[in-house]
Design an enzyme around this catalytic site. Structure first.
Site, PDB file in Angstrom:
ATOM      1  N   CYS A  84       0.837  -1.197   0.000  1.00 30.68           N
ATOM      2  CA  CYS A  84       0.000   0.000   0.000  1.00 30.68           C
ATOM      3  C   CYS A  84       0.877   1.255   0.000  1.00 30.68           C
ATOM      4  CB  CYS A  84      -0.986  -0.025   1.170  1.00 30.68           C
ATOM      5  SG  CYS A  84      -2.352   1.152   0.965  1.00 30.68           S
TER       6      CYS A  84
ATOM      7  N   HIS B 196      -3.890  -4.777  -0.410  1.00 30.54           N
ATOM      8  CA  HIS B 196      -3.490  -5.411   0.855  1.00 30.54           C
ATOM      9  C   HIS B 196      -3.612  -6.925   0.724  1.00 30.54           C
ATOM     10  CE1 HIS B 196      -3.244  -1.846   3.504  1.00 30.54           C
ATOM     11  NE2 HIS B 196      -4.117  -1.334   2.651  1.00 30.54           N
TER      12      HIS B 196
ATOM     13  N   GLU C 139      -2.820  -9.154   2.816  1.00 32.07           N
ATOM     14  CA  GLU C 139      -3.222  -9.730   4.106  1.00 32.07           C
ATOM     15  C   GLU C 139      -4.719  -9.585   4.363  1.00 32.07           C
ATOM     16  OE1 GLU C 139      -2.619  -5.420   5.154  1.00 32.07           O
ATOM     17  OE2 GLU C 139      -1.803  -6.854   3.712  1.00 32.07           O
TER      18      GLU C 139
END
Length: 198
Positions: free
Chosen positions: A77, A178, A180
């Site tokens: 990011c 992202h 994750e």
């Protein structure tokens, strides 16, 4: 061991949970000696380009030495944006300049920030994107990177036009999305990163 750099500008809990889910050992630290001796570095990022670069000053040379030593590095990011030379979000603030290029605000006519799921189109081979294409990933951002060399663009998404979603150059990798927060396909990217040969 994965080392996540704690420079007070990253969502540390989120990214560490990602590595936890794939069963990989990680550490979160702001200790410069530990960071300098790490094999794998991860730079998450939230907030503004200028404040992030201010917080990164103590680690700037260590990061550059790590990348120059051909050790794996992943920016996520804002952690992708600070790898560029500059950003219009924070004029007169120099980025890490590990990728040649700059950062611009997203295209006119789209909702800002770009928040939610978007499809990734892989445009060039990248070791962290192995086994992935046309999958959806989670984005939250208002700015996007414009690299000087299109060859380092590993993936794009469509948001009022092409938006660079991932960069790849030798041992240096980054994602605007992202991983994750992107379910199984995102975890696959983290796993691909941890399995890179040093």
């Amino acid at each position: 061991m994965i080392t996540i750099i704690d420079y007070k500008s990253g969502n540390l809990k989120s990214i560490s949970n990602g590595f936890k889910k794939i069963g990989v050992e990680y550490q979160i630290t702001d200790d410069k000696e530990i960071i300098a001796n790490s094999d794998y570095l991860v730079l998450p990022g939230v907030g503004a380009f200028g404040s992030a670069m201010e917080n990164l000053k103590p680690f700037e040379e260590i990061i550059k030495e790590h990348v120059n030593a051909d050790k794996p590095f992943l920016g996520i990011c804002l952690g992708q944006q600070v790898l560029m030379g500059s950003s219009e979000e924070s004029p007169n603030v120099e980025g890490l300049n590990l990728f040649k290029g700059h950062v611009e605000r997203l295209h006119d006519g789209v909702k800002i920030p770009h928040m939610g799921w978007n499809r990734l189109k892989v445009t060039n081979s990248s070791l962290i994107l192995e086994g992935i294409d046309d999958e959806y990933f989670y984005f939250v951002h208002s700015y996007h990177v414009i690299p000087d060399d299109d060859e380092i663009i590993a993936g794009i998404c469509d948001y009022g036009g092409d938006v660079v979603a991932s960069l790849s150059q030798n041992n240096l990798f980054s994602t605007q999305f992202h991983p994750e927060k992107s379910g199984k396909v995102g975890l696959r990217i983290l796993k691909n990163f941890t399995e890179l040969e040093i």
